[in-house]
Write an enzyme that holds these catalytic residues in place. Structure first.
Site, mmCIF file in Angstrom:
data_model
loop_
_atom_site.group_PDB
_atom_site.id
_atom_site.type_symbol
_atom_site.label_atom_id
_atom_site.label_comp_id
_atom_site.label_asym_id
_atom_site.label_seq_id
_atom_site.Cartn_x
_atom_site.Cartn_y
_atom_site.Cartn_z
ATOM 1 C CB SER A 178 48.980 21.693 49.677
ATOM 2 O OG SER A 178 49.383 20.656 48.845
ATOM 3 C CG ASP A 406 43.086 18.120 45.503
ATOM 4 O OD1 ASP A 406 43.998 17.589 44.831
ATOM 5 O OD2 ASP A 406 43.281 18.675 46.601
ATOM 6 C CG HIS A 431 45.764 21.003 45.717
ATOM 7 N ND1 HIS A 431 45.454 19.955 46.559
ATOM 8 C CD2 HIS A 431 47.025 21.380 46.053
ATOM 9 C CE1 HIS A 431 46.481 19.706 47.345
ATOM 10 N NE2 HIS A 431 47.444 20.557 47.062
#
Lengths: 472, 472
Positions: A178, A406, A431
């Site tokens: 991320s 995602d 994710h």
């Protein structure tokens, strides 16, 4: 089952990145998932905790103050001969949380003879430059930038190389997911002398300016809902007008407040907007709707069921509190500041490609809101100037992994750029699923992704040692 | 003739880099050569002057203030079809001076169909972030760093690409000499998305920490003196003891003050040290001594002849003023601050490999002096952490050129690192001679260097256009 399972699954799979505060999509501000769903380490993690004294300002010399950056070390599998160091570039949260939730690193440590290092990002967890005052005002927040965080990592790595016997001549690899994945990629770009490569999992490095369409995120959210079963996304798309129609009068407001078991009843149009924002934010992470052809009231009762699963899974709460959001646990305050300065990610919806009410991306309003909240103004093109936008082909040794489920993959690198800047797609991945520990329920595609990632990392390590031998 | 000609020649050839303030070598502080010797452009330069509004602080968001960065553009030879942009990364001085003295860019503009851009470095020339207050204290100086300067260049290039029709899809090349050469190299390392390559002329990027021996600079100065004729360096080496012996008593002090025509007579040991520092600094740039077997007094009278040529070439001055140094013209103040913060270059002498009195490199004293002068403390290892030290092989497309006569070559890259990080040596070259305009007196080796540089730049330009065609 579709919707409910997907709700929990997404909740489990999507921790990490907060998304910024688009004015028209306020409810999306700080899209983290709460740690309650996700903080269950699937491996037993044993690490030692350390602190390193960092300059608060790497880029100016007037301020000589320092703070203690926390970092964790696990060296059970480390070998001084032919080993490596996996360096997690911490993102917006407590580093212990990331340490416990990045099972991939623990799973591969033995194979790579690797020391694991987890470095906390300044202004998160315990690494607070000004202690309790760190978030007080723009003066104290002035040193919360990705550049300062990368410089912390650089100085810390030099310190580790200098002080841990055997680490000096070992290859370091940056890893992150991320925002942490962006940091890992950027770290390899800016400090290639310190890491031989980077694994950037679910890193939306292109979710800036107009590099990708601002609607791509919500479009993927909508696609996910479509996949989960018939009518999910259609019902959500219909729900906005249902809410608008119902709340034109007081009776409707009362009915809806009761139907949704809201702790604070809706009183006016502003409350209704707040409600819609709150629901939007929840949909980004979950879904519970599959019936079609419902009346407005039936539809909204279903919406309640979905919200209730999400916010009241235990069934203990007597009403739903809109001030509780799906993302309130991680370092929201810090991320909100970052989103208002460097991390300006445009989001928008049009209600056609996605299931949300149409909202334009409005930089002016966004900027005004940031100034009101933090006393700073966003610089939307800075990240591109600094890190290159799409023009990054001169760099080497970065793996960009993304899951098709995602929504952040919309701003990620999903095609190979060169033969050393490679993209890995995980069709069934959410994710940064690849950073999670191996799990019996893992889809085959994520197992393949992980093994490919290990293959690349081994190649970097081999290249490093080959180069070292040539020098001597 | 040897010594006198070399004096003027060196003076002409060695502008650019200021060296920092080693405590034991104070006289070397701010080694620039005065512009009076050097500001004679050998090509007629026609440029337009522009100003671009830059953030004072690229790395923090509290301070939203801006300043005007000056830059010059010459586009007589620029072609929108297949052209290029040569971007001079300005260093510590007035950009017009560099524009007039970087004849190489003017000479190759037509061949490369190039627009020339000369960007002024913040805190120099007219690009003063706080106007007349820019040097007032450490608060105002806080934004004088190489990182901020590189960010200025990055933002400026994006502005040029956006606003000059035709520039967007053209290859930019960074060029610079001396500190400007370091900036050119570092710019390619940190912002490879903005320039396809860099020509870093006489850039001592390794004159930091202990990457090269601290004595290498003065050793090369001494070698130059040895080359220029018999006894030059020996006489200078002897002169320090001659001064020490003579000034043990008042008569000697008076004699020496008169022999050297000093405006302010020497009174004590401190004055004598000051004198030796002042002479040392002068030797770094020039020489006038060739007789051997002289008495102390004869020797020192010769030293006076040398100093007088340097400081009183016109013969108008009635005495020599030690507060006037060989390097006082360029942006000394700014460089002195930079040397006290990031640009910490260790210098030392041992009197054996070089002709100077032995002086150790003493970081503690250096740091204390910096704190006294500027209220800041140097961070001697920062530049290496930031820019990689010797570990830069993952970068591409940088030419490092160095002249063997140039003492700065000791800290430069003088061997190929990879096939795209190449070193060019100019045996008869002094400080970035290759950046000067073609001149009838140029040695063959500098002509070869320049043509090789053009060859590499053409290759980068070709590669850029080949890549662009592939995309479309």
């Amino acid at each position: 089952m579709g919707c409910l399972v997907l709700l929990l699954l997404l909740a489990f799979l999507m921790p990490g990145l907060a998304i910024p505060v688009p004015p028209a999509l306020k409810a999306l501000s700080n899209l983290h998932l709460s740690t309650s769903f996700t903080s269950r380490p699937s491996v037993v993690t044993k690490y030692s905790i350390h602190y390193f004294e960092q300059k608060i300002d790497h880029f100016g010399f007037k301020n000589e103050k320092t703070f203690n950056q926390r970092y964790l070390i696990a060296d059970q599998h480390w070998r001084k001969e032919g080993g490596s160091v996996l360096f997690y570039t911490g993102n917006e949260g407590d580093i212990i949380w990331f340490c416990n939730n990045t099972g991939f690193m623990w799973d591969v440590a033995e194979e790579l003879k690797a020391m694991l290092v987890f470095a906390e990002h300044r202004y998160y967890g315990q690494s607070l430059p000004f202690g309790a005052d760190s978030f007080r005002d723009s003066r104290h927040l002035n040193f919360l930038t990705s550049e300062q965080a990368l410089a912390d990592f650089a100085v810390l790595i030099k310190h580790l190389k200098r002080t841990i016997p055997g680490a000096e001549n070992q290859p370091f690899i940056a890893l992150g997911g991320s925002y942490g994945g962006m940091l890992a990629a950027w770290f390899r770009m800016k400090y290639p002398h310190l890491v031989v490569g980077a694994l950037a999992a679910s890193a939306p490095i292109w979710q800036f300016e107009d590099i990708v369409p601002c609607g791509v995120f919500m479009k993927i959210v909508t696609t996910d809902f479509k996949r989960s079963g018939p009518n999910c996304s259609e019902n959500i798309r219909s729900s906005w007008d249902a809410i608008n129609r119902l709340t034109r009068n007081g009776t409707g407001l009362d009915w809806l407040s009761e139907a949704l078991h809201l702790c604070t009843p809706l009183k006016n149009a502003q409350d209704v907007q707040h409600l819609k924002d709150w629901i939007s934010e929840t949909w980004v992470a979950c879904q519970y709707l599959k019936n079609s052809n419902l009346s407005d009231r039936e539809l909204l009762q279903n919406i309640f069921q979905a919200l209730n699963v999400y916010y009241n899974y235990s069934g203990q709460a007597r009403c739903l509190n809109m001030s509780e959001t799906s993302t309130s646990n991680l370092g929201s305050l810090g991320w909100s500041y970052q989103a208002c300065t460097e991390m300006v990610m445009p989001f928008c919806t049009n209600g056609i490609d996605d299931m949300f009410e149409p909202h334009l991306w409005d930089l002016k309003t966004f900027s005004d809101d940031c100034f009101k909240q933090w006393g700073v103004k966003p610089r939307p093109s800075w990240i591109t100037s600094m890190y290159g936008g799409k023009n990054i082909s001169s760099h080497t040794n970065i793996i960009f992994s993304n899951g098709d489920l995602d929504p952040w993959s919309g701003g990620g690198v999903t095609k190979n750029i060169t033969n050393t800047l490679v993209a890995i797609i995980i069709p069934e991945g959410a994710h940064h699923l690849d950073l999670r520990a191996n799990n019996a329920f893992d889809p085959m595609t994520v197992l393949l992704a992980r093994s490919l990632e290990v293959k690349y990392m081994k190649q970097w390590i081999r290249d490093f040692y080959a180069c070292l031998r040539k020098k001597h």
